[in-house]
Motif scaffolding. Structure first.
Motif, PDB file in Angstrom:
ATOM      1  N   ARG A  23       9.681   1.118  -6.697  1.00  0.00           N
ATOM      2  CA  ARG A  23       8.556   1.189  -5.761  1.00  0.00           C
ATOM      3  C   ARG A  23       8.580   2.554  -5.080  1.00  0.00           C
ATOM      4  NH1 ARG A  23      10.672  -3.869  -5.472  1.00  0.00           N
ATOM      5  NH2 ARG A  23       9.226  -5.503  -6.081  1.00  0.00           N
ATOM      6  N   GLU A  24       7.431   3.216  -5.138  1.00  0.00           N
ATOM      7  CA  GLU A  24       7.369   4.566  -4.585  1.00  0.00           C
ATOM      8  C   GLU A  24       5.941   4.894  -4.197  1.00  0.00           C
ATOM      9  OE1 GLU A  24       8.845   8.912  -6.168  1.00  0.00           O
ATOM     10  OE2 GLU A  24       9.849   7.120  -6.921  1.00  0.00           O
ATOM     11  N   ILE A  25       5.788   5.608  -3.092  1.00  0.00           N
ATOM     12  CA  ILE A  25       4.476   6.082  -2.657  1.00  0.00           C
ATOM     13  C   ILE A  25       4.481   7.604  -2.782  1.00  0.00           C
ATOM     14  CG2 ILE A  25       2.896   6.297  -0.702  1.00  0.00           C
ATOM     15  CD1 ILE A  25       3.745   3.462   0.114  1.00  0.00           C
ATOM     16  N   VAL A  26       3.479   8.135  -3.510  1.00  0.00           N
ATOM     17  CA  VAL A  26       3.436   9.559  -3.853  1.00  0.00           C
ATOM     18  C   VAL A  26       2.157  10.175  -3.300  1.00  0.00           C
ATOM     19  CG1 VAL A  26       3.442  11.216  -5.763  1.00  0.00           C
ATOM     20  CG2 VAL A  26       4.682   9.039  -5.993  1.00  0.00           C
ATOM     21  N   ALA A  50      -5.960   4.230 -10.549  1.00  0.00           N
ATOM     22  CA  ALA A  50      -4.706   3.941 -11.252  1.00  0.00           C
ATOM     23  C   ALA A  50      -5.052   3.112 -12.483  1.00  0.00           C
ATOM     24  CB  ALA A  50      -3.755   3.175 -10.342  1.00  0.00           C
ATOM     25  N   MET A  51      -4.540   3.502 -13.613  1.00  0.00           N
ATOM     26  CA  MET A  51      -4.877   2.828 -14.862  1.00  0.00           C
ATOM     27  C   MET A  51      -3.803   1.810 -15.250  1.00  0.00           C
ATOM     28  SD  MET A  51      -6.517   6.086 -16.817  1.00  0.00           S
ATOM     29  CE  MET A  51      -7.392   5.134 -18.048  1.00  0.00           C
ATOM     30  N   HIS A  52      -3.190   1.238 -14.232  1.00  0.00           N
ATOM     31  CA  HIS A  52      -2.147   0.234 -14.428  1.00  0.00           C
ATOM     32  C   HIS A  52      -2.302  -0.837 -13.356  1.00  0.00           C
ATOM     33  CE1 HIS A  52      -0.094   2.677 -17.421  1.00  0.00           C
ATOM     34  NE2 HIS A  52      -0.513   3.689 -16.691  1.00  0.00           N
ATOM     35  N   ILE A  53      -1.993  -2.068 -13.707  1.00  0.00           N
ATOM     36  CA  ILE A  53      -2.252  -3.194 -12.806  1.00  0.00           C
ATOM     37  C   ILE A  53      -1.160  -3.425 -11.776  1.00  0.00           C
ATOM     38  CG2 ILE A  53      -3.859  -4.385 -14.328  1.00  0.00           C
ATOM     39  CD1 ILE A  53      -1.560  -6.005 -15.407  1.00  0.00           C
ATOM     40  N   THR A  54      -0.142  -2.593 -11.793  1.00  0.00           N
ATOM     41  CA  THR A  54       0.910  -2.700 -10.788  1.00  0.00           C
ATOM     42  C   THR A  54       1.024  -1.404  -9.977  1.00  0.00           C
ATOM     43  OG1 THR A  54       2.552  -2.039 -12.426  1.00  0.00           O
ATOM     44  CG2 THR A  54       2.236  -4.424 -12.068  1.00  0.00           C
ATOM     45  N   ALA A  55      -0.077  -0.666  -9.886  1.00  0.00           N
ATOM     46  CA  ALA A  55      -0.133   0.568  -9.109  1.00  0.00           C
ATOM     47  C   ALA A  55      -1.441   0.596  -8.329  1.00  0.00           C
ATOM     48  CB  ALA A  55      -0.032   1.784 -10.033  1.00  0.00           C
ATOM     49  N   ALA A  56      -1.492   1.430  -7.307  1.00  0.00           N
ATOM     50  CA  ALA A  56      -2.680   1.499  -6.450  1.00  0.00           C
ATOM     51  C   ALA A  56      -2.939   2.943  -6.032  1.00  0.00           C
ATOM     52  CB  ALA A  56      -2.485   0.619  -5.216  1.00  0.00           C
ATOM     53  N   ILE A  57      -4.164   3.176  -5.604  1.00  0.00           N
ATOM     54  CA  ILE A  57      -4.575   4.439  -4.999  1.00  0.00           C
ATOM     55  C   ILE A  57      -5.139   4.084  -3.628  1.00  0.00           C
ATOM     56  CG2 ILE A  57      -6.131   6.428  -5.141  1.00  0.00           C
ATOM     57  CD1 ILE A  57      -4.102   6.428  -7.404  1.00  0.00           C
ATOM     58  N   TYR A  58      -4.718   4.795  -2.601  1.00  0.00           N
ATOM     59  CA  TYR A  58      -5.256   4.498  -1.270  1.00  0.00           C
ATOM     60  C   TYR A  58      -5.317   5.759  -0.421  1.00  0.00           C
ATOM     61  CZ  TYR A  58      -0.584   4.477   0.915  1.00  0.00           C
ATOM     62  OH  TYR A  58       0.649   4.830   1.385  1.00  0.00           O
ATOM     63  N   VAL A  59      -6.090   5.676   0.669  1.00  0.00           N
ATOM     64  CA  VAL A  59      -6.263   6.772   1.613  1.00  0.00           C
ATOM     65  C   VAL A  59      -5.697   6.330   2.954  1.00  0.00           C
ATOM     66  CG1 VAL A  59      -7.943   8.216   2.834  1.00  0.00           C
ATOM     67  CG2 VAL A  59      -8.356   7.580   0.443  1.00  0.00           C
ATOM     68  N   ASN A  60      -4.839   7.179   3.531  1.00  0.00           N
ATOM     69  CA  ASN A  60      -4.313   6.909   4.861  1.00  0.00           C
ATOM     70  C   ASN A  60      -3.617   8.147   5.379  1.00  0.00           C
ATOM     71  OD1 ASN A  60      -3.378   5.417   7.227  1.00  0.00           O
ATOM     72  ND2 ASN A  60      -3.737   3.589   5.984  1.00  0.00           N
ATOM     73  N   ASP A  61      -2.890   8.004   6.462  1.00  0.00           N
ATOM     74  CA  ASP A  61      -2.202   9.093   7.145  1.00  0.00           C
ATOM     75  C   ASP A  61      -0.859   9.383   6.474  1.00  0.00           C
ATOM     76  OD1 ASP A  61      -1.236  10.885   9.041  1.00  0.00           O
ATOM     77  OD2 ASP A  61      -1.413   9.510  10.726  1.00  0.00           O
ATOM     78  N   LEU A  62      -0.514  10.664   6.353  1.00  0.00           N
ATOM     79  CA  LEU A  62       0.790  11.074   5.841  1.00  0.00           C
ATOM     80  C   LEU A  62       1.756  11.126   7.021  1.00  0.00           C
ATOM     81  CD1 LEU A  62       2.740  12.143   3.708  1.00  0.00           C
ATOM     82  CD2 LEU A  62       1.767  14.415   4.067  1.00  0.00           C
ATOM     83  N   GLU A  63       2.333   9.978   7.327  1.00  0.00           N
ATOM     84  CA  GLU A  63       3.273   9.871   8.440  1.00  0.00           C
ATOM     85  C   GLU A  63       4.349   8.885   8.017  1.00  0.00           C
ATOM     86  OE1 GLU A  63       5.399   8.527  11.485  1.00  0.00           O
ATOM     87  OE2 GLU A  63       3.733   7.175  11.106  1.00  0.00           O
ATOM     88  N   PHE A 129       4.435   0.148  -7.820  1.00  0.00           N
ATOM     89  CA  PHE A 129       5.178  -1.065  -7.483  1.00  0.00           C
ATOM     90  C   PHE A 129       6.002  -1.605  -8.642  1.00  0.00           C
ATOM     91  CE2 PHE A 129       1.330  -1.060  -4.791  1.00  0.00           C
ATOM     92  CZ  PHE A 129       1.974  -0.781  -3.594  1.00  0.00           C
ATOM     93  N   ASP A 130       5.916  -0.990  -9.806  1.00  0.00           N
ATOM     94  CA  ASP A 130       6.693  -1.414 -10.967  1.00  0.00           C
ATOM     95  C   ASP A 130       6.991  -0.178 -11.805  1.00  0.00           C
ATOM     96  OD1 ASP A 130       7.992  -3.149 -12.719  1.00  0.00           O
ATOM     97  OD2 ASP A 130       6.173  -3.565 -13.859  1.00  0.00           O
TER      98      ASP A 130
END
Length: 144
Positions: A23-26, A50-63, A129-130
């Motif tokens: 699990r990693e957030i990049v 994301a072209m995989h069902i166990t990954a995501a793309i999101y927008v938020n704060d880099l903190e 996440f995988d």
């Protein structure tokens, strides 16, 4: 690859990830900014998925604290555990599918004056996440 239909330009690029951890957030904002700049599109949209069902793309704060809070929140809502029905198929990543659903697999971002038009603190992230294997993200731009 850039193509032009009338006055509308399109461009498609792919980002590849092979995370070291399960699990990693990049942070991917810098890569997306380079793609937008290279495209020459001044006004339009940048679609990231994301072209995989166990990954995501999101927008938020880099903190760091917020990122840790997001990870804790996801683990609370979709904890890693052995009793998911999905695991009866021989898989062991049921929680990864649920975590990806919570953050979603795609975002659409505005391009204005040749740049991503983000809010003051907005950054774009790839959430894995995988991981520990090669994954792909599509970046599709359209505009003038």
């Amino acid at each position: 690859m850039t193509s032009t239909t009338g006055t509308v330009k399109t461009q498609t690029e792919y980002l590849f990830f092979h995370t070291r951890k399960q699990r990693e957030i990049v942070l991917i904002t810098p890569e997306l900014e380079k793609i937008v700049e290279k495209s020459g599109i001044r006004d339009g949209f940048c679609f990231v998925s994301a072209m995989h069902i166990t990954a995501a793309i999101y927008v938020n704060d880099l903190e760091d604290g917020l990122i840790a809070d997001i990870e804790e929140w996801l683990e609370t809502l979709a904890p890693a555990r052995p009793d998911y029905r999905h695991h009866q198929t021989g898989e062991d990543n049921g929680d990864a599918h649920l975590k990806a659903l919570l953050l979603h697999h795609e975002v659409t971002l505005p391009i204005t004056d040749g740049r991503l038009d983000l809010g003051t603190w907005q950054q774009i992230f790839y959430a894995e996440f995988d991981g520990q294997r090669r994954k792909r993200v599509i970046v599709k731009l359209m505009g003038v």
